[in-house]
Design a protein around this motif. Structure first.
Motif, mmCIF file in Angstrom:
data_model
loop_
_atom_site.group_PDB
_atom_site.id
_atom_site.type_symbol
_atom_site.label_atom_id
_atom_site.label_comp_id
_atom_site.label_asym_id
_atom_site.label_seq_id
_atom_site.Cartn_x
_atom_site.Cartn_y
_atom_site.Cartn_z
ATOM 1 N N SER A 679 0.803 -1.056 0.014
ATOM 2 C CA SER A 679 -0.156 0.013 -0.039
ATOM 3 C C SER A 679 0.860 1.326 -0.023
ATOM 4 O O SER A 679 0.305 2.240 -0.163
ATOM 5 C CB SER A 679 -0.862 0.167 1.254
ATOM 6 O OG SER A 679 0.068 0.093 2.567
ATOM 7 N N THR A 680 2.239 1.118 0.139
ATOM 8 C CA THR A 680 3.035 2.373 0.329
ATOM 9 C C THR A 680 4.103 2.240 -0.624
ATOM 10 O O THR A 680 5.086 2.864 -0.584
ATOM 11 C CB THR A 680 3.610 2.488 1.738
ATOM 12 O OG1 THR A 680 4.357 1.484 2.022
ATOM 13 C CG2 THR A 680 2.433 2.939 2.693
ATOM 14 N N GLN A 681 3.918 1.168 -1.763
ATOM 15 C CA GLN A 681 5.129 1.235 -2.809
ATOM 16 C C GLN A 681 6.370 0.703 -2.030
ATOM 17 O O GLN A 681 7.517 0.962 -2.408
ATOM 18 C CB GLN A 681 5.222 2.301 -3.591
ATOM 19 C CG GLN A 681 3.952 2.642 -4.207
ATOM 20 C CD GLN A 681 4.043 4.145 -4.940
ATOM 21 O OE1 GLN A 681 5.053 4.749 -5.010
ATOM 22 N NE2 GLN A 681 2.865 4.469 -5.627
ATOM 23 N N GLY A 682 6.394 0.039 -0.969
ATOM 24 C CA GLY A 682 7.342 -0.250 -0.319
ATOM 25 C C GLY A 682 8.253 0.553 0.472
ATOM 26 O O GLY A 682 9.373 0.245 1.065
ATOM 27 N N ARG A 683 7.889 1.837 0.668
ATOM 28 C CA ARG A 683 8.414 3.040 1.245
ATOM 29 C C ARG A 683 7.953 2.882 2.780
ATOM 30 O O ARG A 683 8.872 4.021 3.304
ATOM 31 C CB ARG A 683 8.100 4.256 0.593
ATOM 32 C CG ARG A 683 8.381 4.339 -0.877
ATOM 33 C CD ARG A 683 7.814 5.460 -1.658
ATOM 34 N NE ARG A 683 8.347 6.770 -1.269
ATOM 35 C CZ ARG A 683 7.845 7.848 -1.476
ATOM 36 N NH1 ARG A 683 6.581 7.786 -2.382
ATOM 37 N NH2 ARG A 683 8.380 8.873 -0.816
ATOM 38 N N ALA A 684 7.344 2.310 3.294
ATOM 39 C CA ALA A 684 6.994 2.461 4.709
ATOM 40 C C ALA A 684 7.710 1.347 5.485
ATOM 41 O O ALA A 684 7.808 0.120 5.077
ATOM 42 C CB ALA A 684 5.659 2.618 5.198
ATOM 43 N N SER A 685 7.954 1.563 6.673
ATOM 44 C CA SER A 685 8.393 0.465 7.602
ATOM 45 C C SER A 685 7.625 0.458 9.015
ATOM 46 O O SER A 685 7.176 1.511 9.301
ATOM 47 C CB SER A 685 9.713 0.520 7.807
ATOM 48 O OG SER A 685 9.950 1.582 8.547
ATOM 49 N N TYR A 686 7.851 -0.681 9.771
ATOM 50 C CA TYR A 686 7.065 -0.821 11.017
ATOM 51 C C TYR A 686 7.621 -1.400 11.938
ATOM 52 O O TYR A 686 8.528 -2.226 11.507
ATOM 53 C CB TYR A 686 5.471 -0.917 11.122
ATOM 54 C CG TYR A 686 5.294 -2.473 10.947
ATOM 55 C CD1 TYR A 686 4.887 -3.169 12.007
ATOM 56 C CD2 TYR A 686 5.450 -3.242 9.948
ATOM 57 C CE1 TYR A 686 4.406 -4.592 12.067
ATOM 58 C CE2 TYR A 686 5.111 -4.606 9.683
ATOM 59 C CZ TYR A 686 4.885 -5.063 10.863
ATOM 60 O OH TYR A 686 4.618 -6.425 10.796
ATOM 61 N N SER A 687 7.646 -1.017 13.255
ATOM 62 C CA SER A 687 7.961 -2.031 14.490
ATOM 63 C C SER A 687 6.754 -2.121 15.594
ATOM 64 O O SER A 687 6.131 -1.171 15.757
ATOM 65 C CB SER A 687 9.527 -1.654 14.959
ATOM 66 O OG SER A 687 9.130 -0.067 15.753
ATOM 67 N N MET A 688 7.015 -3.038 15.930
ATOM 68 C CA MET A 688 5.566 -3.394 17.020
ATOM 69 C C MET A 688 6.378 -4.098 18.186
ATOM 70 O O MET A 688 7.336 -5.069 18.162
ATOM 71 C CB MET A 688 4.586 -3.839 16.702
ATOM 72 C CG MET A 688 4.594 -5.524 16.369
ATOM 73 S SD MET A 688 3.138 -6.280 15.665
ATOM 74 C CE MET A 688 3.437 -7.646 15.375
ATOM 75 N N HIS A 689 5.765 -4.028 19.426
ATOM 76 C CA HIS A 689 5.983 -4.799 20.918
ATOM 77 C C HIS A 689 4.811 -4.750 21.498
ATOM 78 O O HIS A 689 4.036 -4.118 21.431
ATOM 79 C CB HIS A 689 7.400 -4.194 21.522
ATOM 80 C CG HIS A 689 7.036 -2.838 22.105
ATOM 81 N ND1 HIS A 689 7.285 -1.491 21.514
ATOM 82 C CD2 HIS A 689 6.712 -2.618 23.425
ATOM 83 C CE1 HIS A 689 6.878 -0.841 22.310
ATOM 84 N NE2 HIS A 689 6.619 -1.021 23.506
ATOM 85 N N PHE A 690 4.726 -5.997 22.258
ATOM 86 C CA PHE A 690 3.581 -5.949 23.245
ATOM 87 C C PHE A 690 3.517 -5.086 24.225
ATOM 88 O O PHE A 690 4.362 -4.437 24.726
ATOM 89 C CB PHE A 690 3.943 -7.626 23.913
ATOM 90 C CG PHE A 690 2.731 -7.859 24.871
ATOM 91 C CD1 PHE A 690 1.337 -8.174 24.292
ATOM 92 C CD2 PHE A 690 2.738 -7.587 26.410
ATOM 93 C CE1 PHE A 690 0.519 -8.508 25.423
ATOM 94 C CE2 PHE A 690 1.773 -7.762 27.131
ATOM 95 C CZ PHE A 690 0.617 -8.372 26.610
ATOM 96 N N SER A 691 2.157 -4.623 24.280
ATOM 97 C CA SER A 691 1.751 -3.603 25.116
ATOM 98 C C SER A 691 1.031 -3.963 26.478
ATOM 99 O O SER A 691 1.442 -3.775 27.394
ATOM 100 C CB SER A 691 0.913 -2.467 24.405
ATOM 101 O OG SER A 691 0.617 -1.404 25.495
ATOM 102 N N GLN A 692 -0.276 -4.649 26.146
ATOM 103 C CA GLN A 692 -0.869 -5.014 27.279
ATOM 104 C C GLN A 692 -2.205 -5.871 26.635
ATOM 105 O O GLN A 692 -2.198 -6.340 25.452
ATOM 106 C CB GLN A 692 -1.886 -3.979 28.100
ATOM 107 C CG GLN A 692 -2.780 -3.243 27.557
ATOM 108 C CD GLN A 692 -2.634 -2.197 26.502
ATOM 109 O OE1 GLN A 692 -1.435 -1.655 26.643
ATOM 110 N NE2 GLN A 692 -3.487 -1.923 25.731
ATOM 111 N N TYR A 693 -2.829 -6.697 27.514
ATOM 112 C CA TYR A 693 -4.137 -7.502 26.995
ATOM 113 C C TYR A 693 -5.410 -6.108 27.255
ATOM 114 O O TYR A 693 -5.366 -5.503 28.300
ATOM 115 C CB TYR A 693 -4.272 -8.594 28.001
ATOM 116 C CG TYR A 693 -3.578 -9.861 27.424
ATOM 117 C CD1 TYR A 693 -4.066 -10.544 26.273
ATOM 118 C CD2 TYR A 693 -2.210 -9.967 27.879
ATOM 119 C CE1 TYR A 693 -3.450 -11.829 25.823
ATOM 120 C CE2 TYR A 693 -1.604 -11.078 27.351
ATOM 121 C CZ TYR A 693 -1.948 -11.943 26.364
ATOM 122 O OH TYR A 693 -1.234 -12.877 25.834
ATOM 123 N N ALA A 694 -6.345 -6.570 26.302
ATOM 124 C CA ALA A 694 -7.550 -5.905 26.438
ATOM 125 C C ALA A 694 -8.538 -6.543 26.120
ATOM 126 O O ALA A 694 -8.431 -7.695 25.212
ATOM 127 C CB ALA A 694 -7.422 -4.548 25.693
#
Length: 711
Positions: A679-694
């Motif tokens: 969706s961004t022509q390969g120009r975006a990147s992301y990182s994630m980590h666990f926050s909490q349970y909801a």
């Protein structure tokens, strides 16, 4: 090995940071400048010494922590390079558990990133002193001030800025040492030649350096009484070099301050002063308080000093499988000496072991040694039962003690796995068992309903690496199912639960009476068992009911065990119960007819029934997601996040991009990497980590339950 009297010259340190901040590149420079390596391995070329696994070289990331030993100015540095990806956070956890200090590496453009916060919290939990290295000062948009400000705001640190960069972005070519008021430059390409020159008043950054040194002295004075005394008496100019350095060392070891350096590891600038700072500010084993262990028989605390005259005390923190030698157990020796062929006792598992070989490890290479002394790290061959977190003592030592273990994160995602042929099934089972021994955050269980083998881990990449390793190392091809989120269960309402258990088992009556109360707790606080009953004064006669609200200690302990049994499997989908308080309000027993087993069974069965009545609720893991996206695509990314039930927390510019901070349910993030790229022509990147349970929304909860149960 270091002579025993040189324990003060040992530094056990780790390098930690967010992914792609430059940890491994910095480690490679450390090895080169200390003479361990004769070439600089580059991560992007797949040639880094510390990234020796094929999966690391192919992906250009660190997956497993790698240990090595080097020497600098008469000091021994035991170094561990840790991963930055959230899926491999257990590698950081177990490394920090046994290290005395750490170097936190930050990207000078991005500053404090999500995984930077995670590893910082891990270091804080284990009281590990830190120094900070602001890396990549040569990149466009790099500033020292930005990272220092984020350290204050995001990490609640107290930075002690000891260097200023000379030149900015692509013009960066050296640093100013604020303690000695010298410039440091590296004129040759490999950075081997270090040129120090006095900072003169005609230098364009002289005034900035004077102000920065005054700010450094004031920052140290705020947290060190000795420097404060000198500062109040004669101002910042009255604080001498040795006094200031000693104050910074005290502040660092006490975890009150963080010395901040800067440089560019890739451009070979700033690493030698970093090595000096490791010696100057990070502690030796002698600088830290004695290690506290707990005696097994009476649970009393025992202090052990880092001395060869003390009994052997070591902690296993990592297991690797060597195809030729079998399991290699990495351990840190806190006191005493461990020699080859010594008999040892694993206190955690109460097993006798024998060390057949001791190895000094250098990434994936080893060197046999005769002994390991207090303060050092090595690997042992021949230990069949020892796993991560086990305490080891000498078999001759009569006093059995146990060190605190590690905090192992629970899996957040599961995938079914099966061998492609019946002939490979036993090999797959063996490979999965080996992976579990190596990686405590990797779990394998059999689903009681479907009979499938489920492997659980910290993310999609984590499980992908495990499957790849099984295929390469064990030559087993496996079929893997779609990712399944690891939900949790809790209750939404308070419930009073009377329980009476009266059965005949094997011709003998089993009786127990209880009144329990279930109450939901605040999210993330865990489970709690509370006993409100007093202990009985005397036992009644046989056949006579006990006085209300009085149970024997072994019966109360059995109730506690019954609570633990019931918390492992919830009423909705069989996931563990969390954030629930169980209060024991009343109880009675009949002498001769009541046993601890009857109270354990009554508690477990009663709670299973009560949980169904207390409005059980499904909880899902929520991930903190940071996305770097070009301005043109920001609207699309935000819209997509909302479509994934995400909540945007904020947006901020960073080096020409927009950084979108958000919280998104993990169930909605499966396959997100591919969707974001397309969706961004390969120009975006992301990182994630666990926050909490909801809590899962009610309509979605009903759909998940129906789908899982196969309605």
């Amino acid at each position: 090995m270091n002579p025993p009297e040189n324990i003060a010259a040992i530094r056990d340190i780790g390098i930690m940071a967010h992914i792609d901040a430059g940890k491994t590149t910095t480690s490679e420079r450390v090895l080169f400048y200390t003479g361990i390596s004769h070439r600089m391995g580059e991560v992007h070329d797949g040639a880094a010494v510390m990234d020796y696994m094929p999966q690391e070289q192919e992906r250009g990331i660190t997956i497993t922590s790698a240990a090595t030993t080097c020497f600098w100015k008469g000091h021994r540095i035991n170094l561990i390079d840790t991963p930055g990806h959230v899926d491999f956070t257990i590698e950081v956890e177990r490394s920090l558990r046994v290290l005395d200090g750490a170097v936190a590496v930050f990207d000078a453009v991005a500053g404090v990133q999500p995984q930077s916060e995670t590893v910082w919290r891990q270091a804080t939990r284990y009281h590990v002193p830190r120094i900070a290295f602001i890396n990549k000062m040569d990149r466009v948009g790099a500033t020292l001030e930005h990272s220092v400000t984020m350290m204050r705001n995001n990490l609640h640190a107290h930075p002690l800025v000891a260097q200023l960069p000379v030149g900015f972005e692509s013009a960066f070519h050296g640093v100013i040492d604020l303690l000695t008021m010298e410039t440091i430059a590296w004129p040759d390409k490999l950075g081997e030649q270090v040129v120090r020159e006095p900072l003169t008043s005609d230098h364009p950054q002289y005034a900035d350096a004077v102000r920065a040194r005054e700010a450094l002295v004031e920052a140290v004075a705020e947290i060190d009484d000795e420097i404060m005394g000198v500062f109040l008496e004669s101002g910042s100019s009255g604080v001498g070099l040795d006094q200031l350095r000693a104050g910074m060392r005290r502040a660092t070891i006490a975890n009150k301050g963080v010395v901040v350096l800067c440089g560019s590891s890739l451009k070979n600038k700033g690493v030698q002063p970093l090595l000096d700072a490791i010696l100057d500010y990070l502690p030796s084993p002698l600088d830290l308080p004695p290690v506290i262990a707990v005696r097994k028989h009476d649970k009393k605390e025992v202090e052990r000093l880092p001395s060869i005259d003390q009994p052997l005390l070591a902690l296993a923190f990592k297991v690797l499988h060597d195809p030729h030698r079998g399991p290699l157990v990495f351990f840190r020796v806190y006191s005493g000496v461990l020699r080859v062929k010594d008999g040892i006792h694993n206190c955690t598992q109460d097993r006798k072991e024998r060390v057949t070989k001791l190895l000094q490890v250098h990434a994936n290479k080893t060197q046999e040694i005769d002994e390991v002394t207090a303060g050092n790290i090595a690997a042992a061959v021949g230990l069949r039962f020892t796993t991560t977190g086990d305490t080891v003592i000498s078999a001759k030592d009569g006093e059995q003690v146990i060190l605190p273990g590690l905090e192992i994160p629970e899996p957040v995602i599961f995938r079914a796995i099966e061998a492609r042929s019946t002939a490979d099934q036993s090999a797959l089972t063996e490979a999965l068992e080996r992976m579990q021994r190596e990686d405590p955050s990797f779990r394998v269980r059999i689903d009681p309903d479907s009979g499938q083998t489920l492997m659980g881990g910290m993310g999609e990449l984590h499980l992908e690496i495990v499957v790849d390793r099984i295929a390469r190392e064990s030559k087993v091809a496996a079929n893997v199912g779609k990712p399944q989120v690891a939900y949790r269960e809790t209750v939404a309402q308070r419930l009073s639960l009377p329980v009476e258990y009266d059965r005949e088992i094997g011709g003998k009556r089993q009786y127990a009476r209880l009144v329990l109360e279930l109450a939901p707790r605040e999210r993330g606080t865990g489970n709690l068992f509370t006993n409100t009953l007093p202990e009985p004064v005397t036992r009644p006669a046989k056949g006579v009911p006990a006085q209300p609200a009085k149970l024997l200690p072994d019966m109360i302990a059995a109730v506690r065990d019954g609570v633990a049994d019931a918390m492992t499997r919830g009423p909705l989908l069989g996931y563990p119960i969390v954030d629930l308080e169980i209060r024991l309000l009343d109880g009675a027993y009949v002498e001769g007819d009541s046993t601890p087993m009857s109270f354990r069974a009554a508690t477990s069965m009663g709670l299973m029934e009560g949980l169904e009545k207390a409005s059980p609720t499904l909880l899902e893991p929520i991930m903190k997601v940071e996305i770097e996206v070009p301005e043109d695509f920001t609207g699309h990314v935000v819209s997509d996040l909302r479509g994934r039930r995400g909540r945007v927390l904020g947006m901020a510019p960073r080096r020409g991009l927009q950084v979108v901070d958000s919280e998104v349910p993990l169930a909605e993030m499966v396959g997100y990497a591919t969707a974001l790229r397309s969706s961004t022509q390969g120009r975006a990147s992301y990182s994630m980590h666990f926050s909490q349970y909801a809590e899962v929304p009610p309509d979605l909860q009903a759909a998940i339950i129906s789908r899982t149960r196969g309605y």
